[in-house]
Design an enzyme around this catalytic site. Structure first.
Site, PDB file in Angstrom:
ATOM      1  CB  SER A   1      12.497 -27.054  56.652  1.00 12.03           C
ATOM      2  OG  SER A   1      11.447 -27.942  57.736  1.00 12.03           O
TER       3      SER A   1
ATOM      4  CE1 TYR B   1       8.582 -23.685  54.843  1.00  9.82           C
ATOM      5  CE2 TYR B   1       8.752 -26.079  55.691  1.00  9.82           C
ATOM      6  CZ  TYR B   1       9.020 -24.532  55.748  1.00  9.82           C
ATOM      7  OH  TYR B   1       9.754 -24.305  56.883  1.00  9.82           O
TER       8      TYR B   1
END
Length: 284
Positions: free
Chosen positions: A176, A189
């Site tokens: 990400s 996350y």
């Protein structure tokens, strides 16, 4: 793409959320005719039922691959992805199960090989996301759940796949933009995505002598079930409008990066990361 409709406020009380309940529907559709880039190949796509995983599955099918779609429990979305893969003239296998458990990863790989006779491409994409800006209050079980889903599943699936991967095989892991820039409301996350990035680079070095390439894709703000499943309703409205391109990305725009890295187009890429993020400049 500049005329994409604004994303309205919405929320789903589940993670992963359901693609069929999103408004507007994410755009997974490949834009170009297939030319056989993955002809004769078999791919296992984790989290393949929806979002980026669905777009990857459909694009790989268009390019000639048979696709095993592993997913947690989103059966309606998974059945639709299977239909879309078959609509492209390929074959699909649905595999339900929690990949945070090593036995389920081993079973997913074995079912893929039993069904299609081989495994050439592993796409580690399944993950979960929760807002956790109040980190001191984060529940231990939820933290471990995200670590297991986003980190351990990648390791377990790779372990299970390696005995079947031959020279020329490819592994592509989803990371990400948050692994590079951080995110003060997605702390756990972002940490797990940093782990998947480090895992990709380390495994690339480890597997290079065997002729197996390992790379990563680091999406930015992409309209997937992650968004209504994790963000407050008011934060979903207009999602992605703050990007340099003024909009959220669509899953099909990320799937092309996976295809490049999984196919012979990316034959001199290993240990690298592609960044479909709408213009955010981050360290490579």
């Amino acid at each position: 793409m500049s005329n994409d409709p604004k994303i309205p406020a919405q929320h789903q009380d589940k993670m992963p959320a359901d693609e069929h309940a999103m408004t507007p529907a994410p755009d997974y559709t490949p834009r170009h005719p297939g030319v056989g880039k993955l002809k004769g190949k078999v791919a296992l796509v984790t989290g393949g039922d929806s979002g980026i995983g669905r777009a990857v599955s459909v694009l790989f099918a268009r390019e000639g691959a048979k696709v095993a779609i592993a997913y947690l429990e989103e059966s309606e979305d998974a059945r639709e992805t299977k239909r879309l893969v078959e609509e492209e003239g390929s074959e699909a296998l649905l595999i339900e199960g929690d990949l945070a458990k090593k036995a389920n990863c081993e079973a997913a790989v074995q079912k893929t090989v039993d069904a299609f006779g081989q495994l050439d491409i592993l796409i580690n994409n399944a993950a979960q996301q929760y807002v956790d800006e109040d980190f001191d209050k984060l529940d231990e079980d939820l933290l471990r759940q995200m670590m297991d889903a986003n980190v351990m599943s990648y390791m377990f699936c790779t372990q299970a796949a390696l005995p079947h991967l031959k020279e020329g095989a490819a592994i592509v892991n989803t990371t990400s933009v948050n692994a590079f820039k951080g995110n003060d409301t997605l702390i756990t996350y972002s940490t797990t995505r940093g782990a998947s990035l480090a895992f990709s680079r380390s495994m690339a070095s480890n597997l290079a002598p065997r002729g197996i390439r390992v790379n990563a894709v680091a999406p930015g703000p992409i309209w997937t079930p992650f968004i209504p499943g994790s963000l407050p309703e008011e934060d979903v409205e207009g999602f992605g409008s703050g990007s340099k391109m003024g909009r959220a990305g669509q899953p099909w725009e990320v799937a092309t990066a996976f295809l490049f890295l999984a196919s012979s187009d990316g034959s001199y890429f290993t240990g690298q990361t592609l960044h479909p993020n709408g213009g955010m400049i981050v360290g490579a």
